[in-house]
Write a protein that holds these residues in place. Structure first.
Motif, PDB file in Angstrom:
ATOM      1  N   LYS A  31       5.086  -5.167  -0.077  1.00 49.65           N
ATOM      2  CA  LYS A  31       5.780  -4.320  -1.563  1.00 49.65           C
ATOM      3  C   LYS A  31       6.709  -4.977  -2.090  1.00 49.65           C
ATOM      4  CE  LYS A  31       6.058  -0.261   1.965  1.00 49.65           C
ATOM      5  NZ  LYS A  31       6.567   0.058   2.503  1.00 49.65           N
ATOM      6  N   VAL A  32       6.756  -6.039  -1.752  1.00 50.49           N
ATOM      7  CA  VAL A  32       8.116  -7.147  -2.433  1.00 50.49           C
ATOM      8  C   VAL A  32       7.771  -7.823  -4.076  1.00 50.49           C
ATOM      9  CG1 VAL A  32       9.790  -8.636  -2.840  1.00 50.49           C
ATOM     10  CG2 VAL A  32       9.999  -7.112  -0.803  1.00 50.49           C
ATOM     11  N   ALA A  48      -4.850  -2.846  -2.858  1.00 46.27           N
ATOM     12  CA  ALA A  48      -4.936  -2.502  -1.274  1.00 46.27           C
ATOM     13  C   ALA A  48      -6.725  -2.276  -1.199  1.00 46.27           C
ATOM     14  CB  ALA A  48      -4.558  -1.239  -0.691  1.00 46.27           C
ATOM     15  N   SER A  49      -7.329  -2.148   0.228  1.00 50.00           N
ATOM     16  CA  SER A  49      -8.366  -2.151   0.057  1.00 50.00           C
ATOM     17  C   SER A  49      -8.716  -1.682   2.276  1.00 50.00           C
ATOM     18  CB  SER A  49      -8.922  -3.654   0.047  1.00 50.00           C
ATOM     19  OG  SER A  49     -10.863  -3.201   1.185  1.00 50.00           O
ATOM     20  N   PHE A  50      -9.165   0.143   1.483  1.00 53.02           N
ATOM     21  CA  PHE A  50      -9.795   1.137   2.707  1.00 53.02           C
ATOM     22  C   PHE A  50     -11.104   0.671   3.205  1.00 53.02           C
ATOM     23  CE2 PHE A  50      -6.338   2.893  -0.058  1.00 53.02           C
ATOM     24  CZ  PHE A  50      -5.510   3.331   1.091  1.00 53.02           C
ATOM     25  N   VAL A  51     -10.557  -0.671   3.381  1.00 49.41           N
ATOM     26  CA  VAL A  51     -11.951  -1.513   4.815  1.00 49.41           C
ATOM     27  C   VAL A  51     -11.770  -0.759   5.910  1.00 49.41           C
ATOM     28  CG1 VAL A  51     -12.948  -2.698   2.991  1.00 49.41           C
ATOM     29  CG2 VAL A  51     -11.544  -3.725   4.763  1.00 49.41           C
ATOM     30  N   GLU A  64       0.127   2.692   3.229  1.00 46.07           N
ATOM     31  CA  GLU A  64       1.304   2.438   3.245  1.00 46.07           C
ATOM     32  C   GLU A  64       1.692   2.196   2.074  1.00 46.07           C
ATOM     33  OE1 GLU A  64       4.992   0.836   5.530  1.00 46.07           O
ATOM     34  OE2 GLU A  64       3.171   0.687   6.557  1.00 46.07           O
ATOM     35  N   ILE A  65       0.710   0.855   1.649  1.00 42.49           N
ATOM     36  CA  ILE A  65       1.121   0.078   0.566  1.00 42.49           C
ATOM     37  C   ILE A  65       0.323   1.584  -1.018  1.00 42.49           C
ATOM     38  CG2 ILE A  65      -0.307  -1.283  -0.882  1.00 42.49           C
ATOM     39  CD1 ILE A  65       1.400  -2.803   1.227  1.00 42.49           C
ATOM     40  N   ARG A  70       2.496   4.598  -5.184  1.00 44.61           N
ATOM     41  CA  ARG A  70       2.887   5.626  -5.878  1.00 44.61           C
ATOM     42  C   ARG A  70       4.198   6.015  -6.230  1.00 44.61           C
ATOM     43  NH1 ARG A  70       0.094   8.464  -1.756  1.00 44.61           N
ATOM     44  NH2 ARG A  70       1.789  10.115  -1.598  1.00 44.61           N
ATOM     45  N   GLU A  71       5.039   5.566  -5.052  1.00 49.17           N
ATOM     46  CA  GLU A  71       6.927   5.705  -5.197  1.00 49.17           C
ATOM     47  C   GLU A  71       7.071   5.112  -6.536  1.00 49.17           C
ATOM     48  OE1 GLU A  71       7.595   4.852  -1.818  1.00 49.17           O
ATOM     49  OE2 GLU A  71       7.674   6.890  -0.829  1.00 49.17           O
TER      50      GLU A  71
END
Length: 285
Positions: A31-32, A48-51, A64-65, A70-71
């Motif tokens: 995140k940082v 990210a990768s949704f694997v 979570e990433i 989005r935030e």
């Protein structure tokens, strides 16, 4: 030589750069890094990768990433290799998705355990669902110049995958020198032919620096009319199914090169250097 006024750099470090790290990078550190990259001025970041987490443990925190991105209010890309992954990305509010298919049959089978034909069929389903949700679709074509298993990759092999992506509505297509063996002559010729055959398609250059040619290959692609490039902070990355392939072109070097030639990137170099330093610290821990 031709130099455009502006080139878009798409940062892929948080996904492509980190995914092969053996030691899990803490979610908070990711995140940082993403926030530092956003502050540097990137318009889009692949984060990210949704694997399945068993396949790529480093990407287990994809949802979570995505929530964090989005935030931040930023545009971000997530890899969604199949319909199940895409559905998870949709549930997480991902605005831009990506799929990948190898131009080399052997590489594609080693990478995803599918033939190219099977992968393209799967991509068709992903594209259809993504279109229903009005998502931006990126198509990656891997091994577009040579292959560690098959050697030379012919233009027709690349065109086969690109044609499928174009026919099914890809918004942009990233052409990858996945094993870092391309040279400027081949890069110029291949992109020139792609631009000729698909004049309305947005192409992106994606170069690895195995032979130290990534930066001259970027210049060659620019001469062929390419004005979008992927790069990875601190040169992170590599491909486990491409023996000997090293990391991506380092974002900070790409930006410096372009800016010194008066090609605008809209990236803040001081902030970028800070992000590169941080990236190196988190992969050493």
């Amino acid at each position: 030589m031709y130099f455009p006024k502006h080139v878009e750099i798409i940062e892929v470090g948080p996904r492509d750069g980190l995914q092969n790290e053996e030691t899990f990078v803490p979610t908070e550190s990711k995140k940082v890094l993403i926030e530092k990259l956003a502050l540097a001025g990137f318009n889009r970041i692949e984060t990210a990768s949704f694997v399945h987490p068993k396949v790529v443990p480093q990407m287990a925190d994809a949802a979570e990433i995505a929530t964090f991105c989005r935030e931040l209010g930023m545009k971000f890309i997530a890899l969604t290799p199949n319909v199940k992954a895409l559905q998870r990305a949709i549930d997480a509010g991902v605005p831009q998705i990506a799929v990948f298919v190898g131009a080399s049959e052997t590489f594609n089978e080693k990478n995803v355990n599918r033939t190219i034909e099977q992968s393209l069929a799967e991509c068709t389903e992903v594209f259809q669902l993504a279109k229903k949700h009005h998502l931006f679709i990126r198509g990656y074509v891997s091994m577009c110049f040579s292959c560690p298993y098959e050697g030379e990759v012919l233009y027709e092999q690349v065109k086969r995958v690109v044609s499928h992506f174009v026919a099914h509505g890809a918004d942009e297509i990233s052409i990858g020198d996945t094993n870092g063996q391309a040279n400027p002559k081949l890069v110029y010729e291949r992109f020139s032919q792609l631009k000729k055959d698909f004049p309305h398609t947005q192409f992106v250059g994606h170069f690895h620096d195995t032979n130290g040619f990534a930066y001259v290959n970027i210049l060659a692609a620019i001469q062929a009319g390419i004005e979008k490039f992927d790069s990875s902070i601190a040169g992170l990355g590599g491909c486990p199914f491409s023996p000997g392939a090293t990391g991506n072109a380092a974002t900070e070097k790409v930006v410096q090169l372009l800016e010194e030639m008066n090609v605008e990137t809209n990236i803040k170099q001081d902030a970028l250097k800070e992000a590169a330093h941080f990236a190196n610290t988190i992969i050493k821990n």
